[in-house]
Design a protein around this motif. Structure first.
Motif, PDB file in Angstrom:
ATOM      1  N   GLY A  77       0.823  -1.195   0.000  1.00  0.00           N
ATOM      2  CA  GLY A  77       0.000   0.000   0.000  1.00  0.00           C
ATOM      3  C   GLY A  77       0.863   1.254   0.000  1.00  0.00           C
ATOM      4  O   GLY A  77       1.992   1.248   0.501  1.00  0.00           O
ATOM      5  N   PHE A  78       0.314   2.327  -0.554  1.00  0.00           N
ATOM      6  CA  PHE A  78       1.023   3.611  -0.539  1.00  0.00           C
ATOM      7  C   PHE A  78       0.106   4.689   0.013  1.00  0.00           C
ATOM      8  O   PHE A  78      -1.102   4.708  -0.246  1.00  0.00           O
ATOM      9  N   ALA A  79       0.683   5.580   0.811  1.00  0.00           N
ATOM     10  CA  ALA A  79      -0.073   6.673   1.411  1.00  0.00           C
ATOM     11  C   ALA A  79      -0.392   7.729   0.367  1.00  0.00           C
ATOM     12  O   ALA A  79       0.367   7.924  -0.594  1.00  0.00           O
ATOM     13  N   ILE A  80      -1.527   8.431   0.566  1.00  0.00           N
ATOM     14  CA  ILE A  80      -1.912   9.475  -0.393  1.00  0.00           C
ATOM     15  C   ILE A  80      -2.206  10.802   0.320  1.00  0.00           C
ATOM     16  O   ILE A  80      -3.081  11.558  -0.081  1.00  0.00           O
ATOM     17  N   ASN A  81      -1.479  11.064   1.403  1.00  0.00           N
ATOM     18  CA  ASN A  81      -1.551  12.358   2.069  1.00  0.00           C
ATOM     19  C   ASN A  81      -2.938  12.629   2.654  1.00  0.00           C
ATOM     20  O   ASN A  81      -3.517  13.707   2.472  1.00  0.00           O
ATOM     21  N   THR A  82      -3.480  11.630   3.351  1.00  0.00           N
ATOM     22  CA  THR A  82      -4.756  11.791   4.031  1.00  0.00           C
ATOM     23  C   THR A  82      -4.756  10.927   5.279  1.00  0.00           C
ATOM     24  O   THR A  82      -4.066   9.902   5.333  1.00  0.00           O
ATOM     25  N   ASN A  83      -5.531  11.327   6.273  1.00  0.00           N
ATOM     26  CA  ASN A  83      -5.770  10.493   7.455  1.00  0.00           C
ATOM     27  C   ASN A  83      -7.077   9.728   7.343  1.00  0.00           C
ATOM     28  O   ASN A  83      -7.435   8.960   8.244  1.00  0.00           O
ATOM     29  N   ALA A  84      -7.804   9.949   6.269  1.00  0.00           N
ATOM     30  CA  ALA A  84      -9.119   9.321   6.100  1.00  0.00           C
ATOM     31  C   ALA A  84      -8.973   7.834   5.797  1.00  0.00           C
ATOM     32  O   ALA A  84      -8.024   7.406   5.130  1.00  0.00           O
ATOM     33  N   HIS A  91     -13.022   3.952   1.760  1.00  0.00           N
ATOM     34  CA  HIS A  91     -14.491   3.818   1.712  1.00  0.00           C
ATOM     35  C   HIS A  91     -15.201   4.962   2.430  1.00  0.00           C
ATOM     36  O   HIS A  91     -16.301   4.784   2.951  1.00  0.00           O
ATOM     37  N   THR A  92     -14.566   6.124   2.451  1.00  0.00           N
ATOM     38  CA  THR A  92     -15.196   7.335   2.972  1.00  0.00           C
ATOM     39  C   THR A  92     -15.131   8.418   1.896  1.00  0.00           C
ATOM     40  O   THR A  92     -14.274   8.373   1.004  1.00  0.00           O
ATOM     41  N   ILE A  93     -16.025   9.401   1.996  1.00  0.00           N
ATOM     42  CA  ILE A  93     -16.033  10.477   1.015  1.00  0.00           C
ATOM     43  C   ILE A  93     -14.740  11.288   1.094  1.00  0.00           C
ATOM     44  O   ILE A  93     -14.259  11.805   0.082  1.00  0.00           O
ATOM     45  N   GLU A  94     -14.142  11.361   2.289  1.00  0.00           N
ATOM     46  CA  GLU A  94     -12.868  12.070   2.432  1.00  0.00           C
ATOM     47  C   GLU A  94     -11.755  11.378   1.645  1.00  0.00           C
ATOM     48  O   GLU A  94     -10.897  12.040   1.057  1.00  0.00           O
ATOM     49  N   PHE A  95     -11.786  10.047   1.627  1.00  0.00           N
ATOM     50  CA  PHE A  95     -10.776   9.317   0.844  1.00  0.00           C
ATOM     51  C   PHE A  95     -11.013   9.519  -0.643  1.00  0.00           C
ATOM     52  O   PHE A  95     -10.062   9.638  -1.427  1.00  0.00           O
ATOM     53  N   THR A  96     -12.273   9.560  -1.048  1.00  0.00           N
ATOM     54  CA  THR A  96     -12.594   9.859  -2.447  1.00  0.00           C
ATOM     55  C   THR A  96     -11.959  11.170  -2.871  1.00  0.00           C
ATOM     56  O   THR A  96     -11.328  11.267  -3.937  1.00  0.00           O
ATOM     57  N   GLN A  97     -12.126  12.187  -2.051  1.00  0.00           N
ATOM     58  CA  GLN A  97     -11.573  13.503  -2.373  1.00  0.00           C
ATOM     59  C   GLN A  97     -10.050  13.449  -2.452  1.00  0.00           C
ATOM     60  O   GLN A  97      -9.439  14.027  -3.363  1.00  0.00           O
ATOM     61  N   ALA A  98      -9.425  12.738  -1.502  1.00  0.00           N
ATOM     62  CA  ALA A  98      -7.961  12.646  -1.496  1.00  0.00           C
ATOM     63  C   ALA A  98      -7.439  11.921  -2.730  1.00  0.00           C
ATOM     64  O   ALA A  98      -6.373  12.266  -3.263  1.00  0.00           O
ATOM     65  N   ALA A  99      -8.173  10.928  -3.212  1.00  0.00           N
ATOM     66  CA  ALA A  99      -7.715  10.128  -4.353  1.00  0.00           C
ATOM     67  C   ALA A  99      -7.669  10.917  -5.653  1.00  0.00           C
ATOM     68  O   ALA A  99      -7.054  10.465  -6.623  1.00  0.00           O
ATOM     69  N   GLY A 100      -8.283  12.102  -5.676  1.00  0.00           N
ATOM     70  CA  GLY A 100      -8.251  12.920  -6.875  1.00  0.00           C
ATOM     71  C   GLY A 100      -7.237  14.041  -6.848  1.00  0.00           C
ATOM     72  O   GLY A 100      -7.141  14.812  -7.812  1.00  0.00           O
ATOM     73  N   THR A 101      -6.441  14.133  -5.792  1.00  0.00           N
ATOM     74  CA  THR A 101      -5.532  15.266  -5.637  1.00  0.00           C
ATOM     75  C   THR A 101      -4.216  15.060  -6.395  1.00  0.00           C
ATOM     76  O   THR A 101      -3.797  13.921  -6.644  1.00  0.00           O
ATOM     77  N   PRO A 102      -3.538  16.152  -6.734  1.00  0.00           N
ATOM     78  CA  PRO A 102      -2.203  16.030  -7.346  1.00  0.00           C
ATOM     79  C   PRO A 102      -1.213  15.289  -6.445  1.00  0.00           C
ATOM     80  O   PRO A 102      -0.333  14.574  -6.944  1.00  0.00           O
ATOM     81  N   GLU A 103      -1.342  15.470  -5.131  1.00  0.00           N
ATOM     82  CA  GLU A 103      -0.431  14.781  -4.194  1.00  0.00           C
ATOM     83  C   GLU A 103      -0.598  13.262  -4.290  1.00  0.00           C
ATOM     84  O   GLU A 103       0.389  12.515  -4.308  1.00  0.00           O
ATOM     85  N   ALA A 104      -1.842  12.807  -4.351  1.00  0.00           N
ATOM     86  CA  ALA A 104      -2.092  11.364  -4.467  1.00  0.00           C
ATOM     87  C   ALA A 104      -1.530  10.827  -5.778  1.00  0.00           C
ATOM     88  O   ALA A 104      -0.974   9.720  -5.826  1.00  0.00           O
ATOM     89  N   HIS A 105      -1.679  11.592  -6.836  1.00  0.00           N
ATOM     90  CA  HIS A 105      -1.142  11.192  -8.143  1.00  0.00           C
ATOM     91  C   HIS A 105       0.378  11.015  -8.065  1.00  0.00           C
ATOM     92  O   HIS A 105       0.919   9.999  -8.517  1.00  0.00           O
ATOM     93  N   ALA A 106       1.047  11.988  -7.476  1.00  0.00           N
ATOM     94  CA  ALA A 106       2.508  11.910  -7.373  1.00  0.00           C
ATOM     95  C   ALA A 106       2.937  10.712  -6.530  1.00  0.00           C
ATOM     96  O   ALA A 106       3.917  10.027  -6.858  1.00  0.00           O
ATOM     97  N   MET A 107       2.213  10.442  -5.464  1.00  0.00           N
ATOM     98  CA  MET A 107       2.560   9.315  -4.595  1.00  0.00           C
ATOM     99  C   MET A 107       2.309   7.983  -5.289  1.00  0.00           C
ATOM    100  O   MET A 107       3.047   7.005  -5.077  1.00  0.00           O
ATOM    101  N   ALA A 108       1.274   7.914  -6.120  1.00  0.00           N
ATOM    102  CA  ALA A 108       1.004   6.690  -6.882  1.00  0.00           C
ATOM    103  C   ALA A 108       2.146   6.400  -7.852  1.00  0.00           C
ATOM    104  O   ALA A 108       2.601   5.250  -7.969  1.00  0.00           O
ATOM    105  N   LEU A 109       2.636   7.426  -8.535  1.00  0.00           N
ATOM    106  CA  LEU A 109       3.724   7.206  -9.495  1.00  0.00           C
ATOM    107  C   LEU A 109       5.044   6.915  -8.795  1.00  0.00           C
ATOM    108  O   LEU A 109       5.868   6.162  -9.317  1.00  0.00           O
TER     109      LEU A 109
END
Length: 397
Positions: free
Chosen positions: A336-343, A346-364
Motif C-alpha cells: 500500500g502507498f499513502a496518499i496524504n490523508t488520514n481518512a 471507503h469514505t467520502i474524504e478518501f474519495t476527495q484525497a484520491a483525486g488530488t495532485p499529491e495522491a497522483h505523485a505518490m502513486a507514481l
C-alpha cells in the motif's frame, strides 16, 4: 539493479505523468459500479493499444475485464493489475483510479525494458472489474488466465499509510432469506410466522458472537428486505452478511458459527431459511511473498518511505481484496502507498484525497518502486528462486 535499467524506468514513468493524470481524473470523475465500468474499460484498453500492447478486451466471461500483453520472447512473466470500479454513493473511495494508473505505469515501464532487450520475457496488465462486488479476479483465476500467463503478480493500493504486510482478510458473503407466514398484525398476529423476527434474532445472535470470536474476525451486514407493511406479519425477510478472517481456515470456522446463528433463529421463530453464498467462492486473504516485498521495501526506502515493523503492521487489519486469489496461484505482493490523508478507505474524504495532485505523485512514486522490483525479479535468479520457494512453502493457516 544497474543504472541503465533504473534510468529507463524513472524516465518512462516521468514521461507518462500528464497522460496518466488525465486518465486518473477521467476515471475518478466518472465513477462506475462493478461490471459496468464501460467508460474506464474503453479508456484503458484504447490507451494500451496506442502504447503497443496486444489487448484482449474481454476475459473470463467478463465484459469489462481485459488482458494487455507484450513479450520479447521466452523469459519470466510478470502480471500487474488495474482496478477501476467505484463504490455506490461515495465514488472512488478506494482510489481505484490510482490503482489503474499505477498498473499502467508499471506495465509500460516494463514494456520499455523489454523493447530495449534489457530484460527477457513478458509483461501482462490484468484489467480486473468489480473488485468491490463480484470479485472479477476470482473469475480470472478460475479460468486459468493468471496462472497460465504469468510467473508472479504485483499491484499497488492506496491507503492512509504506506504498508507492506497489512492484513488483508479472507472474505465470504451470504444472502440469507427467511420465509414465514403472513397474517393480520392487529387481528390475528398469532396466526403469522414473523420472518423479520427471525432476521432480528439472527442479527442479535451474530452480534453476540462477536464477543466470542477472534478480534481479527469481522461480521457485518445489511438488511435487504424488512417487510412491506407494518400492519402485516411479514412472511419474508432477507439480509446480506460478510464474514472475514485472517486465514481461510479461520474463515471456515467463522462461517460455521454464523450459519448456526442464522439457523437457530429460524428454528426459534418457526421460519424456513435459505442461504446463498457468493457464487464465485471465497475471496482469499493476501499471501504476501516475503522475498519480493523486501525488494519493494528497499526501493521505497530509497524514496524516503519508512515502514513500521512487520509485527506492528500485522496488528492492524484492513479490508479484503480479490488479489488474494492471485496470490495463492502465483507469488504475489500487494503493498500500500499513502496518499496524504488520514481518512480511511471507503469514505467520502478518501474519495476527495484520491483525486488530488499529491495522491497522483505518490502513486507514481510507488509505481517506480514496483517496476524496479519487477525488473529485479527478471534479472536476479536468486531472488526469483527465493520468491518461488516462499510461495511453495505456503502461508501458515
Amino acid at each position: 539493479m544497474n543504472s541503465e535499467i533504473e534510468t529507463v524506468i524513472i524516465e518512462t514513468i516521468q514521461g507518462l505523468d500528464e497522460e496518466l493524470r488525465e486518465i486518473s481524473l477521467k476515471i475518478h470523475n466518472n465513477p462506475e459500479l462493478g461490471n459496468h465500468e464501460f467508460k474506464a474499460h474503453h479508456l484503458l484498453t484504447n490507451y494500451l493499444e496506442k502504447k503497443g500492447f496486444q489487448v484482449q478486451k474481454e476475459s473470463a466471461g467478463l465484459e469489462t475485464a481485459f488482458i494487455a500483453e507484450f513479450s520479447n520472447g521466452p523469459g519470466r512473466r510478470v502480471g500487474f493489475v488495474a482496478e477501476y470500479d467505484a463504490l455506490p454513493g461515495v465514488g472512488h473511495a478506494c482510489g481505484h483510479n490510482l490503482i489503474s494508473i499505477s498498473g499502467l505505469a508499471c506495465a509500460i515501464a516494463t514494456k520499455k525494458l523489454l523493447e530495449q532487450n534489457l530484460i527477457k520475457g513478458t509483461v501482462v496488465l490484468f484489467g480486473t472489474p468489480a473488485e468491490e462486488s463480484t470479485s472479477g479476479k476470482i473469475d480470472m483465476v478460475n479460468h486459468g488466465e493468471v496462472q497460465n500467463r504469468v510467473d508472479f503478480a504485483m499491484m499497488l493500493h492506496p491507503f492512509a499509510n504506506d504498508t507492506l504486510y497489512a492484513l488483508m482478510l479472507a472474505l465470504d458473503s451470504v444472502i440469507v432469506e427467511f420465509y414465514g407466514k403472513a397474517s393480520h398484525a392487529g387481528m390475528k398476529p398469532w396466526d403469522g410466522i414473523n420472518a423479520v423476527d427471525a432476521l432480528m434474532q439472527a442479527w442479535n445472535n451474530m452480534s453476540m458472537l462477536r464477543q466470542q470470536t477472534l478480534p481479527t474476525n469481522r461480521l457485518h451486514g445489511i438488511i435487504l428486505d424488512g417487510g412491506k407493511s407494518a400492519n402485516v406479519i411479514p412472511d419474508y425477510s432477507s439480509a446480506k452478511f460478510y464474514c472475514r478472517s485472517v486465514t481461510r481456515s479461520q474463515l471456515k470456522e467463522l462461517k460455521i458459527k454464523l450459519t448456526h446463528c442464522i439457523e437457530s433463529a429460524a428454528q426459534a421463530t418457526g421460519c424456513k431459511v435459505k442461504f446463498t453464498w457468493a457464487p464465485n467462492g471465497v475471496v482469499e486473504d493476501v499471501f504476501v511473498n516475503d522475498a519480493m516485498i523486501q525488494e519493494f521495501k528497499k526501493y521505497q526506502e530509497q524514496e524516503n518511505i519508512q515502514f513500521p515493523s512487520r509485527a506492528e503492521e500485522e496488528r492492524t487489519t484492513t479490508g479484503s481484496t480479490d488479489f488474494g486469489n492471485f496470490s495463492y496461484v502465483v507469488p504475489g505482493i500487494h503493498p500500500g502507498f499513502a496518499i496524504n490523508t488520514n481518512a480511511a478507505n471507503h469514505t467520502i474524504e478518501f474519495t476527495q484525497a484520491a483525486g488530488t495532485p499529491e495522491a497522483h505523485a505518490m502513486a507514481l512514486r510507488a509505481a517506480r518502486s514496483l517496476a524496479k522490483t519487477a525488473a529485479t525479479v527478471f534479472l536476479d535468479d536468486t531472488l526469483y528462486e527465493r520468491a518461488v520457494a516462499d510461495f511453495k512453502k505456503g502461508k501458515p493457516q
